[in-house]
Design a protein around this motif. Structure first.
Motif, PDB file in Angstrom:
ATOM      1  N   THR A  31      48.787 -28.629  10.436  1.00  0.00           N
ATOM      2  CA  THR A  31      47.792 -29.402   9.696  1.00  0.00           C
ATOM      3  C   THR A  31      47.386 -28.734   8.382  1.00  0.00           C
ATOM      4  O   THR A  31      47.227 -29.410   7.368  1.00  0.00           O
ATOM      5  CB  THR A  31      46.543 -29.624  10.584  1.00  0.00           C
ATOM      6  N   VAL A  32      47.198 -27.419   8.412  1.00  0.00           N
ATOM      7  CA  VAL A  32      46.748 -26.688   7.226  1.00  0.00           C
ATOM      8  C   VAL A  32      47.939 -26.460   6.301  1.00  0.00           C
ATOM      9  O   VAL A  32      48.998 -26.028   6.760  1.00  0.00           O
ATOM     10  CB  VAL A  32      46.100 -25.342   7.642  1.00  0.00           C
ATOM     11  N   PRO A  33      47.799 -26.748   5.008  1.00  0.00           N
ATOM     12  CA  PRO A  33      48.914 -26.556   4.063  1.00  0.00           C
ATOM     13  C   PRO A  33      49.542 -25.164   4.169  1.00  0.00           C
ATOM     14  O   PRO A  33      48.847 -24.163   4.376  1.00  0.00           O
ATOM     15  CB  PRO A  33      48.254 -26.764   2.697  1.00  0.00           C
ATOM     16  N   ALA A  34      50.844 -25.116   4.000  1.00  0.00           N
ATOM     17  CA  ALA A  34      51.636 -23.903   4.236  1.00  0.00           C
ATOM     18  C   ALA A  34      51.173 -22.687   3.445  1.00  0.00           C
ATOM     19  O   ALA A  34      51.247 -21.575   3.926  1.00  0.00           O
ATOM     20  CB  ALA A  34      53.105 -24.182   3.961  1.00  0.00           C
ATOM     21  N   GLY A  35      50.676 -22.837   2.244  1.00  0.00           N
ATOM     22  CA  GLY A  35      50.305 -21.691   1.429  1.00  0.00           C
ATOM     23  C   GLY A  35      48.967 -21.070   1.746  1.00  0.00           C
ATOM     24  O   GLY A  35      48.596 -20.067   1.147  1.00  0.00           O
TER      25      GLY A  35
END
Length: 138
Positions: A31-35
């Motif tokens: 869910t949380v963006p990769a960066g």
């Protein structure tokens, strides 16, 4: 709960073992963006410290886990959220089965996340929460 924005990530599951905790961590990872780095504040429950959880965290370096005593102030925010969801969605609700209760929880989280803030009031229920997560399915 993202304490900076007030956004909530939820996953209802039948049990609270290390397997379910890993499923939740994987859901957050997706869910949380990769960066972005992910900092988790957890209680000292043994599920959070299980050997398999520790191995998973070793492989997923963006997760940073900190354990805190139950008297920590961040817990008040979490407790308020559970109070609000109980008062505004669950209490006096009529649910014919567990799935309806889980859907109501998901709707509440969706409504909350439409305008999250660390001190946001009761949200309006919506229906966009991922139902597969609501039922613990991947």
């Amino acid at each position: 709960m993202n304490v900076a924005s007030g956004e909530v990530y939820g996953l209802c599951q039948q049990k609270h073992r290390h397997q379910e905790w890993l499923r939740f961590l994987r859901m957050i990872d997706q869910t949380v963006p990769a960066g972005k780095e992910i900092y988790l504040i957890c209680d000292n429950y043994s599920t959070h410290k299980h050997e398999r959880v520790q191995r998973w965290l070793e492989k997923n370096k963006r997760f940073h886990v900190r354990f805190t005593p139950t008297s920590a102030s961040w817990l008040n925010m979490v407790e308020r959220f559970f109070r609000d969801i109980t008062q505004n969605s669950i209490r006096r609700g009529v649910f014919k089965d567990l799935e309806q209760l889980i859907m109501a929880i998901g709707d509440y989280i969706d409504g909350h996340n439409q305008n999250p803030s660390p001190s946001s009031g009761p949200p309006k229920p919506l229906t966009s929460w991922k139902r597969s997560h609501a039922l613990g399915r991947s």
